[in-house]
Design a protein around this motif. Structure first.
Motif, PDB file in Angstrom:
ATOM      1  N   GLU A   1      -0.498   8.002   5.883  1.00 20.89           N
ATOM      2  CA  GLU A   1      -1.849   7.810   6.418  1.00 20.89           C
ATOM      3  C   GLU A   1      -2.787   7.237   5.373  1.00 20.89           C
ATOM      4  O   GLU A   1      -3.760   6.552   5.715  1.00 20.89           O
ATOM      5  CB  GLU A   1      -2.382   9.143   6.943  1.00 20.89           C
ATOM      6  CG  GLU A   1      -1.618   9.653   8.164  1.00 20.89           C
ATOM      7  CD  GLU A   1      -1.980  11.079   8.521  1.00 20.89           C
ATOM      8  OE1 GLU A   1      -2.723  11.717   7.730  1.00 20.89           O
ATOM      9  OE2 GLU A   1      -1.536  11.562   9.579  1.00 20.89           O
ATOM     10  N   ALA A   2      -2.522   7.489   4.087  1.00 17.29           N
ATOM     11  CA  ALA A   2      -3.355   6.940   3.012  1.00 17.29           C
ATOM     12  C   ALA A   2      -2.941   5.530   2.627  1.00 17.29           C
ATOM     13  O   ALA A   2      -3.568   4.927   1.753  1.00 17.29           O
ATOM     14  CB  ALA A   2      -3.300   7.849   1.794  1.00 17.29           C
ATOM     15  N   GLY A   3      -1.889   5.004   3.253  1.00 20.54           N
ATOM     16  CA  GLY A   3      -1.441   3.651   2.952  1.00 20.54           C
ATOM     17  C   GLY A   3      -0.629   3.537   1.681  1.00 20.54           C
ATOM     18  O   GLY A   3      -0.379   2.418   1.204  1.00 20.54           O
ATOM     19  N   GLN A   4      -0.176   4.650   1.125  1.00 22.91           N
ATOM     20  CA  GLN A   4       0.619   4.627  -0.108  1.00 22.91           C
ATOM     21  C   GLN A   4       2.107   4.566   0.253  1.00 22.91           C
ATOM     22  O   GLN A   4       2.879   5.478   0.001  1.00 22.91           O
ATOM     23  CB  GLN A   4       0.314   5.863  -0.961  1.00 22.91           C
ATOM     24  CG  GLN A   4      -1.126   5.995  -1.376  1.00 22.91           C
ATOM     25  CD  GLN A   4      -1.556   4.868  -2.306  1.00 22.91           C
ATOM     26  OE1 GLN A   4      -0.737   4.253  -2.983  1.00 22.91           O
ATOM     27  NE2 GLN A   4      -2.863   4.603  -2.335  1.00 22.91           N
ATOM     28  N   HIS A   5       2.513   3.440   0.837  1.00 28.35           N
ATOM     29  CA  HIS A   5       3.868   3.315   1.355  1.00 28.35           C
ATOM     30  C   HIS A   5       4.920   3.324   0.250  1.00 28.35           C
ATOM     31  O   HIS A   5       6.056   3.749   0.474  1.00 28.35           O
ATOM     32  CB  HIS A   5       3.988   2.030   2.179  1.00 28.35           C
ATOM     33  CG  HIS A   5       3.004   1.960   3.320  1.00 28.35           C
ATOM     34  ND1 HIS A   5       3.038   2.837   4.376  1.00 28.35           N
ATOM     35  CD2 HIS A   5       1.954   1.123   3.543  1.00 28.35           C
ATOM     36  CE1 HIS A   5       2.050   2.543   5.228  1.00 28.35           C
ATOM     37  NE2 HIS A   5       1.384   1.516   4.737  1.00 28.35           N
ATOM     38  N   ALA A   6       4.550   2.849  -0.933  1.00 26.70           N
ATOM     39  CA  ALA A   6       5.531   2.795  -2.020  1.00 26.70           C
ATOM     40  C   ALA A   6       5.959   4.179  -2.477  1.00 26.70           C
ATOM     41  O   ALA A   6       7.034   4.344  -3.064  1.00 26.70           O
ATOM     42  CB  ALA A   6       4.952   2.014  -3.201  1.00 26.70           C
ATOM     43  N   LEU A   7       5.137   5.181  -2.215  1.00 29.45           N
ATOM     44  CA  LEU A   7       5.463   6.539  -2.644  1.00 29.45           C
ATOM     45  C   LEU A   7       6.264   7.315  -1.600  1.00 29.45           C
ATOM     46  O   LEU A   7       6.706   8.428  -1.869  1.00 29.45           O
ATOM     47  CB  LEU A   7       4.180   7.315  -2.962  1.00 29.45           C
ATOM     48  CG  LEU A   7       3.400   6.858  -4.202  1.00 29.45           C
ATOM     49  CD1 LEU A   7       2.105   7.640  -4.317  1.00 29.45           C
ATOM     50  CD2 LEU A   7       4.242   7.038  -5.466  1.00 29.45           C
TER      51      LEU A   7
ATOM     52  N   ILE B   1      -5.871  11.632  -1.040  1.00 27.59           N
ATOM     53  CA  ILE B   1      -5.072  10.669  -1.797  1.00 27.59           C
ATOM     54  C   ILE B   1      -5.836   9.362  -1.915  1.00 27.59           C
ATOM     55  O   ILE B   1      -6.337   8.824  -0.922  1.00 27.59           O
ATOM     56  CB  ILE B   1      -3.714  10.445  -1.113  1.00 27.59           C
ATOM     57  CG1 ILE B   1      -2.960  11.775  -0.994  1.00 27.59           C
ATOM     58  CG2 ILE B   1      -2.876   9.426  -1.861  1.00 27.59           C
ATOM     59  CD1 ILE B   1      -1.682  11.670  -0.180  1.00 27.59           C
ATOM     60  N   SER B   2      -5.919   8.836  -3.121  1.00 26.18           N
ATOM     61  CA  SER B   2      -6.639   7.575  -3.349  1.00 26.18           C
ATOM     62  C   SER B   2      -5.995   6.820  -4.497  1.00 26.18           C
ATOM     63  O   SER B   2      -5.304   7.403  -5.344  1.00 26.18           O
ATOM     64  CB  SER B   2      -8.114   7.855  -3.668  1.00 26.18           C
ATOM     65  OG  SER B   2      -8.233   8.685  -4.817  1.00 26.18           O
ATOM     66  N   SER B   3      -6.214   5.512  -4.529  1.00 26.76           N
ATOM     67  CA  SER B   3      -5.679   4.667  -5.597  1.00 26.76           C
ATOM     68  C   SER B   3      -6.601   4.701  -6.800  1.00 26.76           C
ATOM     69  O   SER B   3      -7.817   4.880  -6.679  1.00 26.76           O
ATOM     70  CB  SER B   3      -5.518   3.230  -5.108  1.00 26.76           C
ATOM     71  OG  SER B   3      -4.625   3.170  -4.015  1.00 26.76           O
TER      72      SER B   3
ATOM     73  N   PRO C   1       4.815  -6.837 -12.270  1.00 29.42           N
ATOM     74  CA  PRO C   1       3.414  -6.403 -12.305  1.00 29.42           C
ATOM     75  C   PRO C   1       3.311  -4.893 -12.470  1.00 29.42           C
ATOM     76  O   PRO C   1       4.148  -4.141 -11.995  1.00 29.42           O
ATOM     77  CB  PRO C   1       2.875  -6.847 -10.935  1.00 29.42           C
ATOM     78  CG  PRO C   1       3.827  -7.889 -10.454  1.00 29.42           C
ATOM     79  CD  PRO C   1       5.154  -7.536 -11.026  1.00 29.42           C
ATOM     80  N   SER C   2       2.252  -4.471 -13.143  1.00 26.35           N
ATOM     81  CA  SER C   2       2.045  -3.036 -13.354  1.00 26.35           C
ATOM     82  C   SER C   2       1.663  -2.378 -12.034  1.00 26.35           C
ATOM     83  O   SER C   2       0.701  -2.787 -11.381  1.00 26.35           O
ATOM     84  CB  SER C   2       0.928  -2.819 -14.373  1.00 26.35           C
ATOM     85  OG  SER C   2       0.629  -1.451 -14.488  1.00 26.35           O
ATOM     86  N   PRO C   3       2.403  -1.368 -11.599  1.00 19.67           N
ATOM     87  CA  PRO C   3       2.068  -0.694 -10.339  1.00 19.67           C
ATOM     88  C   PRO C   3       0.796   0.136 -10.485  1.00 19.67           C
ATOM     89  O   PRO C   3       0.428   0.560 -11.582  1.00 19.67           O
ATOM     90  CB  PRO C   3       3.286   0.194 -10.074  1.00 19.67           C
ATOM     91  CG  PRO C   3       3.869   0.429 -11.418  1.00 19.67           C
ATOM     92  CD  PRO C   3       3.598  -0.794 -12.237  1.00 19.67           C
ATOM     93  N   GLN C   4       0.141   0.361  -9.368  1.00 22.07           N
ATOM     94  CA  GLN C   4      -1.129   1.078  -9.371  1.00 22.07           C
ATOM     95  C   GLN C   4      -0.909   2.577  -9.297  1.00 22.07           C
ATOM     96  O   GLN C   4      -0.047   3.060  -8.569  1.00 22.07           O
ATOM     97  CB  GLN C   4      -1.965   0.608  -8.177  1.00 22.07           C
ATOM     98  CG  GLN C   4      -3.438   0.943  -8.278  1.00 22.07           C
ATOM     99  CD  GLN C   4      -4.223   0.274  -7.168  1.00 22.07           C
ATOM    100  OE1 GLN C   4      -3.884   0.405  -6.000  1.00 22.07           O
ATOM    101  NE2 GLN C   4      -5.269  -0.423  -7.526  1.00 22.07           N
TER     102      GLN C   4
END
Length: 962
Positions: free
Chosen positions: A334-340, A38-40, A24-27
């Motif tokens: 804190e922004a929930g961007q665990h993959a980064l 930081i936001s998606s 799947p294409s990552p966001q």
């Protein structure tokens, strides 16, 4: 996230992960300019006109004042593979400013060009056939293990500039060292640096033999696995082909400022921002001391690996003790961007394959005792073969703790929580090259760390004398915390101290041994005694006879056998190591490296014997080189140079050339200790989140910073309690409050340098001004002033220097002066540590009562002056981060001084002790009639009294240190 595209979009920096086919294409993620929010991003469409470059991961966000920077990995190199998972060392980082699109775009172009220049330089060096490279185009094709993807698997479009291959013309290829820069740019140190630090006359072979990096690419067939982790003792790894500050460091220099900042702290941070950025790039990238893996937890040993944590983000699995960039990644967490979030560990990782002989007859006997677990080879097929060669893999991992992190002489001993300086866990793993789960994996862990006592040493001496600090009880409390922590993590502890039994080091060694005895006498640690072995390395091995370390190994071999090893089969722990060897010298570097490598060799031989294998008479230079590289890496991270005695660790031989090389490295360490380490230490504390941006204000003012791991709040509170017990003789006096303040060195003066930190006590009857010896935690002298003799209190601006902006802030540089007329009951005493007592002033009893007979009166002139003063200045608020040892909110300096004066006035008024003055009569509004607000030393007065010599001295210090 293995790879991502960093794009300077119109309204923020976009991080677009590069995805693999059939996944799947990552966001995409956006980091807003200025605010760093930081936001998606949903359905982000790549704009080819935007500046972009490919990064290998995000180290974190660096927020300095109002100038945030994104730190990402621009170059890396694979150094190992563990269980099929590649492990990388960071070789370069890019710092992208988040001030605006233009500045971010310029920094991105510069970072991309730097990677291209490096790749082109390596291509030119290697010629048509490149067999060994760490460039971004080739590094994903594993040279040790098997990476899961290569460049061909990436389907995200590359930016047009990268496809075209167009680059701005760069400087010709150049290799320099910091010493050469000093020669060229610092005339004051030029001849000194040229004489001792220039390496042009050294050929590559000599440098390798002496434990020094050549600065050239070392072919693996000549020096196995050296390129993975080699560091130059003096070169701090500048990017090949460039020797200038990148645009990310220079952008926005309108009017000589990087950012618009409010307040003194912001101004200091902005002024020092270029130096901070350079230090960050050198520390995180060029030092080659930071490692990571996308899928394997390198922060935990085989014994502590959690097999049930596979579904969690890696940052939730890693050991916080070795998660170096946790503070930098907090915005993404804190922004929930665990993959980064990419956990980074400081230390060393090296790996080497080797072969050993396997006598068939012995294998047949040993195979029957393997409890059904697979060994390194299968069951013997034919006992008629004399020998079989077994291919094995040795992995060496050193993990540097983030607690009490820092540099030699600036971080020594222990802190209040029991953490020690230069604390490193080293794990030696023996495995099959394929990491076949059915084969045994052996792990042997040992640790190093500074002596767990409070002590300091001056960096301005070649052989500094250790100065013990704090009381025995304070030392024992931290000492016990340290060993309780070790016992809970490793089990039994065997201490090996390598410090000298004579000379400067002996005092530290004796205190170490004494505290071990007290610890064991008072109930040991978790039911087991801490064993202590004092091996005077320099005395036993005098004459370069380092092979005598074997005496230590033989004497403690049974301890190592009792501790055993951690053994894993089929990804399950079959046996666990039951204890740990804790080795230390004064720095925990050179002597410790030699001894730990000897422990490692003994462990390897023992493990091979358990498998029926034998090193036989085969060369073990590969083992010595691996451990020497480890020693160099740990040494550079703590002392900024390679390890001493590296020639013996590499070759097991010691001669005059090695001694001469050690002398040169010692000079280099001395140079770094007094020049560059102070700011680097401040940067390390800031990157780890131990301090706020006020640390740069402190550095700009003092050219050094305080230790954030030592709770000065607790130390000062203890000093207040100690002083009150000693100096308050009358039991009817009630202690109202106590403070620690700065006071002029000379009494009855307002401007006498240096200012000393003292203790001020207020009781219901008197003021006590106590001079305190902070090293031994005792009162050195005190003066008692009866409240009935106080005539006035003046508070206001107290400017003692105009050299730095922090010195001239009239809201923070404040103090007060107590004016009093000496009389009966006023006492000044000095601690002579004897029982002598002499009259102080006319009319005073010959032997007035005192709580401590060691405090004796100071002899003063019989006739006292009409009035005297006591001057005090508020200590500036600390730069500690809110979550460290200072959980309580700090009180502004001016408010603190107001509060102290008010309490003194109230105490005097409550006892009817206010002496009639003109102010008492004329002040009709009531209130604090004894207290007047007026400058003690105004800014204008301070400017007039600050001489030219002081300005010259400060300018020279700033030139050298800042």
């Amino acid at each position: 996230m293995k790879r991502l595209l960093v794009v300077a979009a119109a309204n923020g920096l976009v991080l677009q992960p590069l995805y693999q086919r059939n996944l799947p294409s990552p966001q995409a993620v956006k980091i807003s300019y200025r605010t760093s929010s930081i936001s998606s991003l949903q359905d982000y469409a790549f704009d080819s006109s935007s500046s972009s470059f490919e990064a290998h991961g995000v180290v974190g966000l660096l927020n300095v004042s109002s100038a945030p920077f994104l730190i990402c990995v621009s170059r890396r190199q694979q150094v190992a593979q563990i269980r099929g998972k590649p492990v990388f060392v960071i070789t370069e980082v890019a710092l992208i400013p988040l001030a605006s699109q233009a500045k971010a775009g310029a920094a991105i172009i510069e970072a991309r060009d730097a990677v291209q220049r490096h790749h082109q330089a390596r291509t030119i060096e290697a010629g048509e056939s490149i067999e060994y490279s760490d460039s971004s185009a080739e590094e994903d094709i594993s040279t040790v293990g098997n990476c899961e993807f290569s460049d061909d698997d990436l389907s995200f479009p590359a930016p047009p500039e990268l496809l075209s291959g167009a680059t701005r013309p760069g400087p010709s290829q150049r290799r320099t060292s910091i010493a050469e820069d000093v020669i060229g740019r610092k005339g004051l140190y030029g001849r000194f640096a040229e004489k001792w630090f220039s390496k042009r006359e050294w050929n590559a072979e000599k440098m390798r033999m002496q434990g020094m990096s050549t600065g050239e690419n070392v072919k693996p067939e000549l020096l196995p696995n050296r390129d993975a982790t080699t560091l130059n003792p003096i070169d701090i790894g500048r990017d090949e082909g460039t020797d200038r500050i990148t645009q990310s460091e220079n952008m926005g220099q309108n009017g000589g400022r990087f950012v618009e900042a409010d307040g003194v702290a912001d101004s200091a941070a902005s002024t020092l921002l270029p130096k901070l950025l350079r230090t960050t790039k050198l520390l995180l990238g060029s030092s080659r001391g930071f490692f990571y893996s996308y899928e394997h937890d390198i922060t935990r040993s085989l014994k502590t690996q959690d097999a049930n944590a596979s579904g969690l983000p890696l940052h939730k699995v890693v050991d916080p003790l070795y998660f170096w960039n946790r503070h930098l990644t907090l915005p993404f967490i804190e922004a929930g961007q665990h993959a980064l979030v990419l956990p980074v560990m400081q230390g060393f990782i090296g790996q080497q394959s080797f072969s050993v002989a396997s006598p068939a007859a012995e294998v047949e006997d040993i195979w029957q005792d393997r409890v059904g677990a697979g060994g390194f080879g299968g069951p013997p097929q034919d006992a008629s073969h004399d020998t079989d060669d077994a291919e094995l893999l040795l992995t060496l991992i050193s993990r540097r703790s983030v607690k009490r992190a820092g540099l030699r002489y600036l971080r020594r001993g222990v802190d209040d929580d029991g953490n020690t300086a230069n604390s490193v866990e080293t794990e030696q793993i023996l495995s099959h090259p394929s990491w076949d789960p059915s084969k045994k994996i052996y792990s042997f862990v040992q640790i190093r760390g500074s002596v767990p006592l409070y002590f300091t040493q001056s960096p301005f001496s070649f052989k500094p004398v250790p100065i013990m600090q704090h009381s025995p009880s304070t030392n024992q409390a931290a000492f016990k915390k340290h060993f309780v922590s070790l016992a809970s993590s490793y089990g039994r502890v065997q201490v090996v101290s390598l410090v000298e039994k004579g000379g400067n080091e002996a005092q530290v060694g004796r205190e170490y041994e004494k505290n071990i005895e007290i610890l064991n006498r008072d109930g040991s640690v978790m039911g087991a005694k801490v064993e202590f072995e004092w091996f005077d390395f320099h005395t036993v091995c005098r004459g370069m006879k380092f092979e005598k370390v074997g005496l230590l190994i033989d004497s403690l071999g049974h301890i190592l056998d009792a501790f055993g090893y951690t053994i894993s089969v089929d990804e399950k722990i079959w046996a666990k190591q039951k204890g740990v060897l804790r080795t230390n010298c004064m720095d925990c570097l050179d002597r410790t490296n030699v001894v730990q490598s000897a422990w490692g060799m003994r462990a390897l031989e023992s493990q091979l014997k358990m498998e029926g294998l034998d090193l036989d008479d085969r060369p073990t230079q590969w083992f010595d080189m691996l451990w020497a590289d480890n020693g160099d890496a740990i040494s550079k991270q703590y002392s900024s140079t390679a390890a001493l005695k590296g020639d013996f660790t590499r070759t097991r031989k010691r001669d005059y050339r090695g001694a001469l090389n050690d002398f040169g490295l010692t000079l280099s360490r001395y140079f770094n200790n007094i020049i560059g380490d102070y700011f680097t230490q401040a940067a390390i504390d800031y990157l780890l989140g131990n301090v706020t941006s006020h640390v740069f204000e402190e550095f700009e003012a003092e050219m050094m910073t305080t230790d954030p791991a030592i709770s000065m709040r607790r130390v000062r509170q203890d000093a207040i309690e100690t002083s009150s017990k000693i100096v308050i003789a009358n039991e009817t006096e009630e202690l109202i409050d106590g403070w620690t303040l700065w006071a002029p060195k000379e009494q009855n003066a307002t401007r006498s340098f240096p200012f000393e930190e003292c203790v001020l006590l207020l009781t219901s009857a008197a003021l006590y001004a106590c001079r305190f010896d902070w090293n031994v935690e005792k009162v050195s002298c005190f003066e008692r002033v009866d409240l009935r003799h106080v005539q006035s209190l003046n508070f206001g601006a107290y400017i003692t220097s105009t050299l730095a902006p922090a010195h001239t802030d009239e809201k923070r540089n404040v103090g007060f002066v107590v004016t009093y007329k000496p009389g009966r009951g006023d006492v000044a005493r000095v601690n002579t540590r004897s029982l002598k007592s002499t009259p102080l002033r006319t009319g005073e009893p010959a032997n007035p009562p005192t709580a401590n007979p060691a405090i004796t009166p100071e002899t003063l002139p019989t006739k006292s002056p009409p009035t005297r003063i006591l001057a005090f200045k508020a200590i500036p608020n600390t730069a500690l981060a809110p979550d460290s040892h200072s959980p309580q909110p700090t009180i502004p300096e001016l408010d603190l001084i107001r509060s102290i004066c008010d309490k003194i006035h109230r105490a005097a008024a409550a006892g009817d002790h206010i002496a009639p003055t003109l102010d008492n009569i004329e002040n009709k509004q009531g209130g604090s009639v004894m207290v007047h607000e007026q400058p003690i030393i105004s800014l204008d007065e301070a400017k007039r009294s600050t001489g030219l010599l002081e300005h010259i001295r400060y300018s020279l210090k700033k030139l050298v240190w800042a």
